[in-house]
Design an enzyme around this catalytic site. Sequence first.
Site, short mmCIF file in Angstrom:
data_model
loop_
_atom_site.label_atom_id
_atom_site.label_comp_id
_atom_site.label_asym_id
_atom_site.label_seq_id
_atom_site.Cartn_x
_atom_site.Cartn_y
_atom_site.Cartn_z
N GLY A 243 -24.07 15.09 -21.02
CA GLY A 243 -24.45 13.57 -20.93
C GLY A 243 -26.03 13.38 -20.83
O GLY A 243 -26.54 14.33 -20.90
N HIS A 244 -26.20 12.15 -20.84
CA HIS A 244 -27.66 11.75 -20.97
C HIS A 244 -28.51 12.38 -19.76
O HIS A 244 -27.67 12.21 -18.68
CB HIS A 244 -27.69 10.28 -21.25
CG HIS A 244 -27.10 9.37 -20.14
ND1 HIS A 244 -27.07 8.09 -20.39
CD2 HIS A 244 -26.27 9.74 -18.95
CE1 HIS A 244 -26.47 7.64 -18.99
NE2 HIS A 244 -25.98 8.36 -18.46
N ASN A 245 -29.81 12.41 -20.00
CA ASN A 245 -30.59 12.84 -19.18
C ASN A 245 -30.28 14.20 -18.27
O ASN A 245 -30.80 14.47 -17.27
CB ASN A 245 -30.89 11.90 -17.97
CG ASN A 245 -31.42 10.41 -18.56
OD1 ASN A 245 -30.85 9.68 -18.86
ND2 ASN A 245 -32.66 10.44 -18.97
N SER A 263 -27.23 13.37 -15.89
CA SER A 263 -28.24 13.46 -15.06
C SER A 263 -28.13 14.66 -14.01
O SER A 263 -28.52 14.67 -13.24
CB SER A 263 -28.62 12.03 -14.22
OG SER A 263 -28.81 10.98 -14.82
#
Length: 349
Positions: A243-245, A263
Amino acid sequence: MSIRLQELVDRLGGQLIGDANTTVTGIAPLDTADSSQMTFLSNPKLRSQAAQTKAAALILSQADDPAIGASYSGARIITHNPYAYFARAAQFFAEQAAIPLVPGIHSSATVHPDAEVDPTAYIGPHVTIDANVVIAEHAIIEAGCFIGRDAKVGGRTHFYANVSFYAGCEIGQRGIIHSGAVIGADGFGFANDKGTWVKIPQTGRVVIGDDVEIGASTTIDRGTLADTIIEDDVKLDNQIHIGHNCHIGAHTAMAGCVGVAGSAKIGKYCTFGGAAMVLGQLTIVDNVHISAASMVSRSILEPGHYTGFYPLAKNAEWEKTAAIVRNLGSMREKIRELEKTIKSLTEKK
């Protein structure tokens, strides 16, 4: 292609016992290797099979050699890690057998005039390369790949067919990305406003280090504001989602179908078994090993091996266990009441 054992040992190291002029043409399993091939022993349980192998040469450890040497007549290469030695030998034979690609840009490829493609790189059929892309020396971009604006591909990195590498993303040297992988798609970012979802623009990138391998149909989302980071020597199997970050530390490896929510920060030298899940916003320190199908629902701040699933059971037994688990809250309250009653009776006595 054949090679003398002494030449192979000069390349890869190890201690050679036996005829240095023995030639081998490849590497094969213990039970199928013939007199023109070499094989390896990495599992002590297979010692008896190794002793009877027909291979011309055997890769094994110092600990296994005394049990094998008396009965095996071929040459032996002793090394501290036979499995890793096998991997490097297999790489050598694969490289010799590979059909070399002629550098250049295929006539059906579309390359923006502002892109920078090294003359030693290979750009295959129907590839699309957008503006300001940099493709470094000896990179291989196979048929149907898309590389978005401002992206960078390091030297000797290999994209197999139909990889999508979105705008601004970067990968270092000697990377491998298998077919169908999507690097840099939008992360799952939405704000809820009275039941309506408002999209949050995903303006970060995916930045990938050197010697990273990414499996087929694996997806890595770009960051919302900051970047998603994949450090050096990370190995991702097929059908993984990052997933993002997220930040994945160097030398970490994940088996197929692992999911990592946004994250999450994962340390170096970690391993994840197939279908393990990591919730978002968590921190996992270095040298953590997660068993297959486990759910990581809290941060892990101490190295070790963690497992989080019920053992397999017959369905009827599992249903009974599930019913007990659902009632643990009320059972706890009843036990507390019983403890109070016992304490009161004991004090009175």
